[in-house]
Design a protein around this motif. Structure first.
Motif, PDB file in Angstrom:
ATOM      1  N   ASP A 144       1.068  -1.277  -0.018  1.00  0.00           N
ATOM      2  CA  ASP A 144       0.121  -0.260  -0.416  1.00  0.00           C
ATOM      3  C   ASP A 144       0.797   1.279   0.323  1.00  0.00           C
ATOM      4  OD1 ASP A 144      -2.269  -1.220  -0.033  1.00  0.00           O
ATOM      5  OD2 ASP A 144      -2.084  -1.766   1.726  1.00  0.00           O
ATOM      6  N   GLN A 199      -5.222   4.207   0.105  1.00  0.00           N
ATOM      7  CA  GLN A 199      -5.229   2.915   0.036  1.00  0.00           C
ATOM      8  C   GLN A 199      -4.804   2.158   0.624  1.00  0.00           C
ATOM      9  OE1 GLN A 199      -1.684   1.975  -2.819  1.00  0.00           O
ATOM     10  NE2 GLN A 199      -2.502   1.823  -4.379  1.00  0.00           N
ATOM     11  N   GLY A 254      -3.072  -0.774  -9.052  1.00  0.00           N
ATOM     12  CA  GLY A 254      -2.803   0.474  -7.732  1.00  0.00           C
ATOM     13  C   GLY A 254      -1.705   0.392  -7.816  1.00  0.00           C
ATOM     14  N   ILE A 307       0.637   4.458  -7.778  1.00  0.00           N
ATOM     15  CA  ILE A 307       1.350   5.711  -7.208  1.00  0.00           C
ATOM     16  C   ILE A 307       3.105   5.111  -6.509  1.00  0.00           C
ATOM     17  CG2 ILE A 307       1.456   6.461  -4.767  1.00  0.00           C
ATOM     18  CD1 ILE A 307      -1.443   5.596  -4.414  1.00  0.00           C
ATOM     19  N   LEU A 325      -5.611   4.724 -14.277  1.00  0.00           N
ATOM     20  CA  LEU A 325      -5.460   4.948 -12.855  1.00  0.00           C
ATOM     21  C   LEU A 325      -6.335   3.617 -12.210  1.00  0.00           C
ATOM     22  CD1 LEU A 325      -7.537   8.012 -12.547  1.00  0.00           C
ATOM     23  CD2 LEU A 325      -5.628   8.130 -12.061  1.00  0.00           C
ATOM     24  N   THR A 372      -7.116   5.313  -7.855  1.00  0.00           N
ATOM     25  CA  THR A 372      -6.055   6.223  -6.663  1.00  0.00           C
ATOM     26  C   THR A 372      -5.605   8.111  -7.762  1.00  0.00           C
ATOM     27  OG1 THR A 372      -4.255   5.455  -9.049  1.00  0.00           O
ATOM     28  CG2 THR A 372      -4.665   4.211  -6.919  1.00  0.00           C
ATOM     29  N   ALA A 424      -4.293  10.600  -5.103  1.00  0.00           N
ATOM     30  CA  ALA A 424      -2.718  10.651  -5.563  1.00  0.00           C
ATOM     31  C   ALA A 424      -2.061  10.891  -6.914  1.00  0.00           C
ATOM     32  CB  ALA A 424      -2.029   8.944  -4.292  1.00  0.00           C
TER      33      ALA A 424
END
Length: 253
Positions: free
Chosen positions: A139, A144, A187, A190, A211, A214, A217
């Motif tokens: 994470d 998230q 995910g 990021i 995406l 997300t 972020a």
């Protein structure tokens, strides 16, 4: 566990099937455990069109989360023999498919890196959720972590995979930095963006980022890098885009 339809379609999945329509027309593709529908219909035509519009002969393209190499093949054909495509894919079955698909189509300008991309170097745990849904067990922000804690996190298994930060990898390997980067990593975008801050600053590649809820972020990271960005599939700001949208991002002039 394979469904009956997977068993029935197994011969087709392991054959080099001709693509008869869309941007992939003329290619031959082994889909392995990925989506067989890619061969017979346009799954992400708007995204493919936007991606291909960015590419020129001689470009260097990084395909982060290559899966079986669909976007890798499209890019390799478009940039030609003077260009280069680097496909990052931690799933070994998928990575093997990328290599085979490039060879089947005579695309010698593809390099496959069997690793995940994030903001760290070393090893990480990869959750096996099938060809299209597997992801790093990591994470990258509190939001998230909260979303994932509320979901069923069962998986087929946990696999250790190499993980790299793009800035470090480019520095260590001496590989040419990218002109265009496509990111689709369930995910982990990021972490990938965090691990390529120097690449964004120095090489200023154009990005297409899928995406996975997300958007905030990703928008924050792109703003920090002085990139302008918008969804491809809809006319909204990135921070209001659907959780599945693809973001087109380029350095501000």
């Amino acid at each position: 566990m394979r469904t009956p339809s997977r068993w029935l379609t197994r011969p087709a999945r392991h054959a080099a099937l001709p693509v008869l329509k869309g941007n992939g027309r003329g290619l031959r593709v082994r889909v392995g455990e990925s989506a067989l529908s890619r061969i017979v219909r346009n799954g992400e035509r708007a995204v493919e069109d936007a991606f291909l519009d960015l590419l020129r002969p001689g470009d260097v393209v990084y395909d982060i989360g290559a899966n079986i190499g669909w976007y890798t093949l499209l890019a390799a054909r478009r940039v030609g023999p003077t260009g280069r495509v680097v496909a990052f894919e931690p799933g070994l079955a998928n990575a093997s498919c990328v290599q085979r698909n490039a060879a089947i189509n005579g695309l010698a300008n593809v390099t496959v890196v069997p690793a995940a991309v994030s903001d760290q170097d070393g090893w990480a745990t990869f959750l096996d959720n099938g060809s299209l849904m597997s992801r790093l067990d990591k994470d990258d922000d509190a939001a998230q972590a909260k979303r994932r804690a509320a979901k069923n996190q069962d998986s087929r298994g946990k696999i250790p995979v190499p993980v790299l930060a793009l800035d470090t990898w480019i520095g260590q390997t001496g590989q040419a930095p990218p002109n265009v980067v496509k990111i689709d990593i369930e995910g982990a975008e990021i972490g990938a963006l965090r691990g390529m801050r120097e690449t964004l600053r120095a090489a200023a590649p154009t990005l297409i980022v899928e995406l996975h809820a997300t958007r905030t972020a990703v928008a924050d990271l792109l703003d920090e890098a002085n990139y302008e960005h918008r969804p491809i599939e809809c006319d909204t700001p990135t921070r209001e885009a659907p959780g599945w949208a693809h973001i087109l991002a380029s350095p501000r002039a």
